[in-house]
Design an enzyme around this catalytic site. Structure first.
Site, PDB file in Angstrom:
ATOM      1  N   GLY A 250       0.814  -1.135   0.025  1.00  0.00           N
ATOM      2  CA  GLY A 250      -0.059  -0.059  -0.037  1.00  0.00           C
ATOM      3  C   GLY A 250       0.942   1.145   0.161  1.00  0.00           C
ATOM      4  N   ASN A 251       0.299   2.265   0.226  1.00  0.00           N
ATOM      5  CA  ASN A 251       1.055   3.673   0.427  1.00  0.00           C
ATOM      6  C   ASN A 251       0.375   4.658   1.353  1.00  0.00           C
ATOM      7  OD1 ASN A 251      -0.973   5.642  -1.032  1.00  0.00           O
ATOM      8  ND2 ASN A 251      -0.704   4.257  -2.616  1.00  0.00           N
ATOM      9  N   TYR A 252       0.763   5.566   1.786  1.00  0.00           N
ATOM     10  CA  TYR A 252       0.698   6.276   2.982  1.00  0.00           C
ATOM     11  C   TYR A 252      -0.673   7.436   2.660  1.00  0.00           C
ATOM     12  CZ  TYR A 252       4.854   4.514   5.448  1.00  0.00           C
ATOM     13  OH  TYR A 252       5.421   3.902   6.046  1.00  0.00           O
TER      14      TYR A 252
END
Ligand code: CTP
Length: 402
Positions: A208-210
């Site tokens: 995923g990412n932030y």
């Protein structure tokens, strides 16, 4: 725009109440009519005499006059107002408003008010951060009330952080903007994406990412407030959206986002890809949990579909397409390349080099580039204010294309 507007201010017992006399003066200067309700504790921080003198109205505090027994109707004040501003609002009053506790004139008026309600929290850093406060604020926003976000700064406790009530000058601007707000996107269909995508590795792990989704959600709220019908396609985020004009579709992966967005694109007048879509996904997702091995693990990643590029290829003349670019180097050059390659009308650039910009923050600092090569840079602002700037820019383009 505030001329002749009836503004009811509910003041609670916070040190930030010292800003209210200035606010009343500024509102009166703009031609607004101002009346005030004070809680008992508010009177310890600002005197009724000061406020009644400045507002030219008696300050209200109780349900009835104990001397002559006459009744002060909370419904009457809520009916009178064009807008009800509760400022400063303490953690206690937030809790009462969010949970329907009408044990004083200020909160009873809130429950009875038919007009739009704004609330401007003021409290200490840790109280503001507490999950209870956050849930109460979310609840109030989800009921359609307008949050005037507190700013970061030095607090009365000596701590530094979020919790300072917004300055009176800014509150006046916010109220003015509210009354000025035209339904300039009435009848328009707007498609917005927000948040990250999660690419499954196996049933329990993902890449995923932030991205927090805050920018895309702020855009959805801004368009909805301005009359648009908004389709929001969101990756996994922890924001709650309850807005009658926003239809929310939740997705997890880049492929799901692709399917939902491409299916809706044809009917949309304006499309904004604010989501941080994964560029790669694991080739084949294991059905079982991958077990630990001594040798280590190599994952093969394959490219996802570029949603924005696909939309750019099928875009009609009367459709507007907006992308985002989050860059860490050669920002302008990279953003220009994306604008051209994806056939966009606008690209919103944020650089991770700017403090307070990008993922997770409540603020952002953007530069907007258009297809004619023009660029406009903005200062560090809350994501809601940034959303307003982006929507104004889109409005200037849609005006030209009409
Ligand atoms: N985007 C998209 N589909 C993808 C990847 C990105 O629609 N698979 C969109 C994003 O929502 C954003 C824009 O494309 O509006 C730019 O995304 P970004 O990640 O900055 O650019 P990429 O094209 O992925 O290039 P790079 O990661 O190499 O910077």
């Amino acid at each position: 725009m505030l001329k002749g507007k009836k503004i009811l201010i509910g003041v609670t017992g916070s040190i930030a109440a010292f800003k209210i006399p200035v606010l009343v003066r500024l509102l009166k200067k703009e031609g607004a009519e101002v009346r005030l309700i004070l809680t008992d504790t508010a009177k310890d921080f600002v005197t009724p005499l000061t406020l009644s003198t400045l507002s030219e109205h008696p300050v209200e505090n109780v349900f009835y006059n104990s001397e002559d027994g006459s009744w002060h109707s909370h419904i009457e004040l809520g009916n009178w107002a064009d807008v009800y501003l509760v400022a400063p609002v303490t953690a206690t009053t937030l809790g009462k408003m969010a949970n329907g506790i009408a044990d004083n004139l200020l909160t009873a008026t809130y429950l009875a008010a038919k007009c739009p309600v704004f609330f401007a929290p003021a409290m200490d850093l840790d109280m503001f951060r507490h999950p209870t406060t956050k849930i109460n604020i979310e609840k109030l926003v989800s009921y359609g009330n307008y949050l005037i976000e507190p700013k970061e700064g030095e607090l009365a406790s000596g701590l530094i952080g979020a919790g300072r009530m917004e300055e009176p000058e800014e509150i006046v601007k916010i109220l003015d903007g509210f009354f000025q707000k035209k339904k300039d996107f009435k009848g328009k269909k707007v498609l917005i994406t927000a948040g990250p995508t999660f690419e499954n590795i196996d049933p329990v792990r993902f890449i995923g990412n932030y991205s927090s989704g805050k920018m895309g959600y702020a855009l959805a709220e801004e368009f909805a407030d301005r009359g648009a019908n908004v389709d929001l396609v969101s990756g996994p985020v922890s924001i709650h959206m309850i807005n009658q004009r926003v239809s929310l579709t939740n997705v997890i992966s880049a492929q799901e986002m692709y399917d939902e967005v491409t299916g809706r694109f044809e009917k949309s007048d304006i499309t904004i890809m604010a989501a941080a879509v994964a560029d790669y996904t694991p080739e084949g997702t294991g059905k079982e949990k991958i077990k630990k091995k001594e040798k280590g693990l190599t994952l093969k990643l394959i490219p996802t579909k570029d949603i924005l590029k696909k939309l750019g290829q099928s875009k009609r003349k009367n459709q507007l397409l907006v992308g985002f670019a989050l860059e860490t180097e050669n920002e302008l050059e990279n953003a220009r390349t994306k604008l051209k390659n994806k056939n966009l009308d606008l690209i919103v650039l944020n650089s991770l080099k700017d403090k307070g910009a990008g993922f997770s923050h409540d603020t952002n600092k953007i530069t907007i580039l258009d297809s004619s090569g023009k660029l406009e840079s903005f200062g560090l602002k809350s994501k809601r204010e940034v959303a307003r700037d982006i929507v104004n820019k889109i409005l200037s383009l849609s005006d030209k294309s009409n």
